[in-house]
Design a protein around this motif. Structure first.
Motif, PDB file in Angstrom:
ATOM      1  N   GLN A  55       0.833  -1.210   0.000  1.00 42.40           N
ATOM      2  CA  GLN A  55       0.000   0.000   0.000  1.00 42.40           C
ATOM      3  C   GLN A  55       0.864   1.254   0.000  1.00 42.40           C
ATOM      4  N   VAL A  56       1.872   1.260   0.850  1.00 43.00           N
ATOM      5  CA  VAL A  56       2.718   2.451   0.971  1.00 43.00           C
ATOM      6  C   VAL A  56       3.470   2.696  -0.341  1.00 43.00           C
ATOM      7  N   LEU A  57       4.058   1.627  -0.884  1.00 44.92           N
ATOM      8  CA  LEU A  57       4.822   1.803  -2.119  1.00 44.92           C
ATOM      9  C   LEU A  57       3.912   2.215  -3.280  1.00 44.92           C
ATOM     10  N   LEU A  62       1.472   6.344  -6.940  1.00 40.11           N
ATOM     11  CA  LEU A  62       0.244   6.969  -7.456  1.00 40.11           C
ATOM     12  C   LEU A  62       0.307   8.485  -7.333  1.00 40.11           C
ATOM     13  N   THR A  63       0.910   8.983  -6.239  1.00 42.52           N
ATOM     14  CA  THR A  63       0.944  10.439  -6.051  1.00 42.52           C
ATOM     15  C   THR A  63       1.807  11.142  -7.097  1.00 42.52           C
ATOM     16  N   MET A  64       2.571  10.381  -7.893  1.00 37.86           N
ATOM     17  CA  MET A  64       3.322  11.020  -8.973  1.00 37.86           C
ATOM     18  C   MET A  64       2.397  11.586 -10.047  1.00 37.86           C
ATOM     19  N   SER A  76      -7.054  12.879 -13.662  1.00 35.04           N
ATOM     20  CA  SER A  76      -5.699  12.400 -13.421  1.00 35.04           C
ATOM     21  C   SER A  76      -5.703  10.907 -13.118  1.00 35.04           C
ATOM     22  N   VAL A  77      -6.736  10.431 -12.406  1.00 35.93           N
ATOM     23  CA  VAL A  77      -6.825   8.995 -12.136  1.00 35.93           C
ATOM     24  C   VAL A  77      -7.064   8.231 -13.443  1.00 35.93           C
ATOM     25  N   LYS A  78      -7.946   8.789 -14.290  1.00 35.49           N
ATOM     26  CA  LYS A  78      -8.216   8.142 -15.570  1.00 35.49           C
ATOM     27  C   LYS A  78      -6.935   8.096 -16.409  1.00 35.49           C
ATOM     28  N   MET A  93      -3.118  -2.571  -7.579  1.00 35.12           N
ATOM     29  CA  MET A  93      -2.487  -3.024  -6.332  1.00 35.12           C
ATOM     30  C   MET A  93      -3.014  -2.218  -5.155  1.00 35.12           C
ATOM     31  N   HIS A  94      -3.073  -0.882  -5.333  1.00 33.74           N
ATOM     32  CA  HIS A  94      -3.505  -0.032  -4.232  1.00 33.74           C
ATOM     33  C   HIS A  94      -4.994  -0.238  -3.940  1.00 33.74           C
ATOM     34  N   HIS A  95      -5.772  -0.360  -5.008  1.00 34.69           N
ATOM     35  CA  HIS A  95      -7.222  -0.497  -4.874  1.00 34.69           C
ATOM     36  C   HIS A  95      -7.585  -1.804  -4.168  1.00 34.69           C
ATOM     37  N   VAL A 100      -7.644  -6.007   0.960  1.00 39.49           N
ATOM     38  CA  VAL A 100      -6.930  -7.177   1.476  1.00 39.49           C
ATOM     39  C   VAL A 100      -6.298  -6.866   2.830  1.00 39.49           C
ATOM     40  N   VAL A 101      -5.787  -5.636   2.985  1.00 40.98           N
ATOM     41  CA  VAL A 101      -5.107  -5.309   4.234  1.00 40.98           C
ATOM     42  C   VAL A 101      -6.100  -5.331   5.402  1.00 40.98           C
ATOM     43  N   ILE A 102      -7.334  -4.935   5.145  1.00 40.32           N
ATOM     44  CA  ILE A 102      -8.354  -4.977   6.204  1.00 40.32           C
ATOM     45  C   ILE A 102      -8.665  -6.429   6.562  1.00 40.32           C
ATOM     46  N   GLY A 138      -9.338   4.434   8.723  1.00 43.58           N
ATOM     47  CA  GLY A 138      -9.256   5.838   8.320  1.00 43.58           C
ATOM     48  C   GLY A 138      -8.609   5.986   6.954  1.00 43.58           C
ATOM     49  N   LEU A 139      -7.553   5.218   6.705  1.00 42.76           N
ATOM     50  CA  LEU A 139      -6.895   5.265   5.390  1.00 42.76           C
ATOM     51  C   LEU A 139      -7.856   4.810   4.301  1.00 42.76           C
ATOM     52  N   GLY A 140      -8.612   3.748   4.595  1.00 47.90           N
ATOM     53  CA  GLY A 140      -9.578   3.264   3.618  1.00 47.90           C
ATOM     54  C   GLY A 140     -10.663   4.299   3.346  1.00 47.90           C
ATOM     55  N   GLY A 143      -9.025   7.421   1.545  1.00 50.37           N
ATOM     56  CA  GLY A 143      -8.566   7.076   0.197  1.00 50.37           C
ATOM     57  C   GLY A 143      -9.716   6.887  -0.768  1.00 50.37           C
ATOM     58  N   TYR A 144     -10.820   6.398  -0.243  1.00 48.06           N
ATOM     59  CA  TYR A 144     -11.961   6.072  -1.091  1.00 48.06           C
ATOM     60  C   TYR A 144     -12.513   7.300  -1.810  1.00 48.06           C
ATOM     61  N   LEU A 145     -12.358   8.478  -1.215  1.00 48.43           N
ATOM     62  CA  LEU A 145     -12.870   9.701  -1.844  1.00 48.43           C
ATOM     63  C   LEU A 145     -11.992  10.162  -3.011  1.00 48.43           C
ATOM     64  N   PHE A 192      -8.919  15.408   2.775  1.00 48.91           N
ATOM     65  CA  PHE A 192      -8.880  13.940   2.773  1.00 48.91           C
ATOM     66  C   PHE A 192      -7.552  13.457   2.196  1.00 48.91           C
ATOM     67  N   PHE A 193      -7.080  14.140   1.160  1.00 45.53           N
ATOM     68  CA  PHE A 193      -5.798  13.746   0.574  1.00 45.53           C
ATOM     69  C   PHE A 193      -4.666  13.916   1.591  1.00 45.53           C
ATOM     70  N   ALA A 194      -4.657  15.075   2.253  1.00 45.50           N
ATOM     71  CA  ALA A 194      -3.602  15.329   3.240  1.00 45.50           C
ATOM     72  C   ALA A 194      -3.645  14.273   4.346  1.00 45.50           C
TER      73      ALA A 194
HETATM   74  C1  HEM Z   1      -2.800   0.842   4.608  1.00 49.47           C
HETATM   75  C2  HEM Z   1      -2.637   1.891   3.921  1.00 49.47           C
HETATM   76  C3  HEM Z   1      -3.584   2.449   2.856  1.00 49.47           C
HETATM   77  C4  HEM Z   1      -4.898   2.170   2.553  1.00 49.47           C
HETATM   78  C5  HEM Z   1      -5.803   1.170   3.262  1.00 49.47           C
HETATM   79  C6  HEM Z   1      -5.281   3.006   1.440  1.00 49.47           C
HETATM   80  C7  HEM Z   1      -6.544   3.029   0.845  1.00 49.47           C
HETATM   81  C8  HEM Z   1      -6.872   3.692  -0.336  1.00 49.47           C
HETATM   82  C9  HEM Z   1      -8.126   3.567  -1.048  1.00 49.47           C
HETATM   83  C10 HEM Z   1      -9.311   2.715  -0.630  1.00 49.47           C
HETATM   84  C11 HEM Z   1      -8.068   4.354  -2.163  1.00 49.47           C
HETATM   85  C12 HEM Z   1      -9.106   4.512  -3.271  1.00 49.47           C
HETATM   86  C13 HEM Z   1      -8.593   3.615  -4.419  1.00 49.47           C
HETATM   87  C14 HEM Z   1      -9.438   3.495  -5.621  1.00 49.47           C
HETATM   88  O1  HEM Z   1     -10.649   3.656  -5.508  1.00 49.47           O
HETATM   89  O2  HEM Z   1      -8.830   3.217  -6.676  1.00 49.47           O
HETATM   90  C15 HEM Z   1      -6.797   5.000  -2.139  1.00 49.47           C
HETATM   91  C16 HEM Z   1      -6.369   5.884  -3.092  1.00 49.47           C
HETATM   92  C17 HEM Z   1      -5.178   6.546  -3.050  1.00 49.47           C
HETATM   93  N1  HEM Z   1      -4.169   6.363  -2.097  1.00 49.47           N
HETATM   94 FE1  HEM Z   1      -4.197   5.082  -0.518  1.00 49.47          FE
HETATM   95  N2  HEM Z   1      -4.215   3.788   1.088  1.00 49.47           N
HETATM   96  C18 HEM Z   1      -3.154   3.494   1.943  1.00 49.47           C
HETATM   97  C19 HEM Z   1      -1.928   4.064   1.945  1.00 49.47           C
HETATM   98  C20 HEM Z   1      -1.539   5.074   1.090  1.00 49.47           C
HETATM   99  C21 HEM Z   1      -0.308   5.767   1.178  1.00 49.47           C
HETATM  100  C22 HEM Z   1       0.774   5.518   2.223  1.00 49.47           C
HETATM  101  C23 HEM Z   1      -0.316   6.701   0.147  1.00 49.47           C
HETATM  102  C24 HEM Z   1       0.725   7.728  -0.255  1.00 49.47           C
HETATM  103  C25 HEM Z   1       1.783   8.082   0.379  1.00 49.47           C
HETATM  104  C26 HEM Z   1      -1.553   6.563  -0.593  1.00 49.47           C
HETATM  105  C27 HEM Z   1      -1.948   7.320  -1.715  1.00 49.47           C
HETATM  106  C28 HEM Z   1      -3.141   7.208  -2.420  1.00 49.47           C
HETATM  107  C29 HEM Z   1      -3.524   7.962  -3.612  1.00 49.47           C
HETATM  108  C30 HEM Z   1      -2.716   9.030  -4.311  1.00 49.47           C
HETATM  109  C31 HEM Z   1      -4.803   7.533  -4.011  1.00 49.47           C
HETATM  110  C32 HEM Z   1      -5.658   8.052  -5.212  1.00 49.47           C
HETATM  111  C33 HEM Z   1      -5.418   7.277  -6.485  1.00 49.47           C
HETATM  112  C34 HEM Z   1      -6.524   6.307  -6.859  1.00 49.47           C
HETATM  113  O3  HEM Z   1      -7.663   6.493  -6.436  1.00 49.47           O
HETATM  114  O4  HEM Z   1      -6.249   5.343  -7.600  1.00 49.47           O
HETATM  115  N3  HEM Z   1      -2.276   5.580   0.023  1.00 49.47           N
HETATM  116  N4  HEM Z   1      -6.077   4.595  -1.018  1.00 49.47           N
END
Ligand code: HEM
Ligand code: FES
Lengths: 224, 169
Positions: A55-57, A62-64, A76-78, A93-95, A100-102, A138-140, A143-145, A192-194
């Motif tokens: 998730q971290v990697l 993704l933030t690039m 930007s996501v598209k 992987m992140h999505h 999976v992490v939960i 909280g991360l979930g 991130g979801y927004l 939310f991003f911050a």
């Molecule tokens: C356990 C840790 C994390 C969880 C559970 C998590 C969860 C999520 C979720 C649910 C989304 C929405 C994904 C989607 O709908 O495609 C998301 C998006 C995002 N996350 Fe995380 N995240 C975590 C850690 C991180 C970290 C450490 C960073 C950056 C340093 C990060 C950066 C982002 C970014 C930029 C997006 C928006 C891109 C996208 O929606 O595809 N996340 N995250």
């Protein structure tokens, strides 16, 4: 070659005791799945950590491309998913990892609960674990927004109303989360991003550090 | 069995396989992310559209400053951006459209703007100078001539493409 480089550094800095202290321990028989297959339940903590690393990697990468702005976020996501090399995989992987992490943290918690591993002297680590679980949620949630599509928007709308239903402080809590008493919009996405990429990961790392230091001091709990 | 020379011990075998499998899994995890990050290097150059700038019969021997707009696709952001060209005919009546970007460090040059150096392209940043053909004057900072735009002429209209380094100038 590698051995020589290692020796050269070790001769000067004596690094062997450092990593041995961290990494060199015998695995007790009762947690080794090679002895008792049922010991696989001890893997869930490590798997949680593994998925967290993913998730971290993947999040860092993704933030690039991702921008937390209501006009551009979705575009930007598209773009990163459809135009950038391996974008679908990295976002995937992140999505999926976010879910999976939960699952993993939950299975890990179940193991600790049903084995009674939280009992004295490990009460503090149970508390840290529960905090870690909240940070993950909280991360979930935050991130979801971020993709700023309809699903994201309305899920957050619902989440904010749940926060609002808290007695007495609910209204203020919602305003604090959304950045505005009425609108779920530009300010919401920015904060939310911050929270998602700075505040909660910082809390996550601190808590994981505490979690692992305590495990090192107390060792794994004994066989049942 | 372990005392036979060249034979792999159980410990070594496990070490090698675990390192190998672990390394493979790690690489499979990291590789897509690296590709993702270096994507700008993988994207080829985009081909340029030619944009109308002026009618050919308006081109004089004196460089004229012409601005035009090109469509720019910047990732997910599309916009029109301004470009400038110095357009004129040289001694051989060949059309030239020069980019105003100084080849020293990228400031903007102007035509005939410094009284001390008439009929030259002059860059105010570090006193860079180019003669009327846009060729850098030795002893001044620029190291190559001003770039020139690719152009096409369609029905008496001058269309400009991308500015490129000039060969042979
Ligand atoms: C356990 C840790 C994390 C969880 C559970 C998590 C969860 C999520 C979720 C649910 C989304 C929405 C994904 C989607 O709908 O495609 C998301 C998006 C995002 N996350 Fe995380 N995240 C975590 C850690 C991180 C970290 C450490 C960073 C950056 C340093 C990060 C950066 C982002 C970014 C930029 C997006 C928006 C891109 C996208 O929606 O595809 N996340 N995250
Ligand atoms: S940038 Fe033009 S002379 Fe240095």
């Amino acid at each position: 070659m590698l051995q020589k480089m290692y020796d050269w550094i070790d001769e000067r800095l004596d690094i062997t005791p450092i990593w041995r202290d961290i990494a060199d321990h015998e695995v007790p028989e009762h947690v080794n799945p090679a002895h008792h297959f049922s010991a696989f339940v001890y893997c869930f903590g490590g798997l949680t950590f593994f998925v967290t690393v993913i998730q971290v990697l993947s999040g860092m990468f993704l933030t690039m491309y991702y921008v937390p702005d209501i006009v551009n976020a979705w575009e930007s996501v598209k773009y990163l998913q459809t135009q950038v090399a391996h974008g679908q995989i990295v976002r995937g992987m992140h999505h999926w990892g976010a879910s999976v992490v939960i699952v993993m943290i939950f299975l890990h918690t179940l193991r600790v609960f049903f084995q009674g591993a939280y009992k004295k002297p490990r009460e503090l680590n149970w508390i840290v674990g529960v905090l870690l679980f909240f940070v993950m949620l909280g991360l979930g949630f935050t991130g979801y927004l971020l993709p700023w599509d309809n699903k994201a928007f309305f899920a957050t709308q619902v989440g904010l109303e749940i926060a609002e239903s808290v007695p007495f402080i609910g209204g203020d809590l919602k305003t604090l989360l959304a950045g505005d008493p009425e609108i779920v919009g530009a300010k919401t996405l920015a904060r939310f991003f911050a929270i998602h990429v700075f505040f909660l990961p910082a809390a996550l790392f601190a808590l994981m550090g505490a979690h692992f230091i305590m495990i090192r001091r107390q060792g794994i709990s004994g066989p049942l | 069995m372990a005392d036979k020379k060249n034979q792999v011990s159980r410990r070594q075998f496990l070490n090698y396989t675990l390192t190998g499998v672990g390394g493979f899994m790690g690489a499979a995890m990291i590789a897509p992310m690296v590709g993702f990050a270096v994507d700008p290097l993988l994207k080829g150059e985009k081909d340029t559209d030619y944009v109308y700038v002026m009618d050919v019969n308006e081109i004089t021997n004196e460089p004229q400053r012409k601005t035009f707009q090109v469509d720019q696709v910047d990732g997910w952001y599309e916009s029109k951006v301004d470009r400038t060209a110095w357009v004129y005919k040289d001694e051989n009546d060949e059309i030239l459209a020069l980019s105003p970007v100084c080849t020293h460090l990228g400031c903007t040059v102007d035509w005939n703007s410094n009284q001390d150096f008439p009929n030259e392209f002059y860059c105010p940043c570090h006193d860079g100078r180019y003669d009327k053909n846009g060729v850098n004057i030795p002893g001044t900072p620029p190291t190559e001539p001003l770039h020139s735009y690719d152009f096409q002429i369609q029905d008496g209209k001058l269309m400009l493409g991308k500015a490129k380094a000039r060969k042979g100038a």
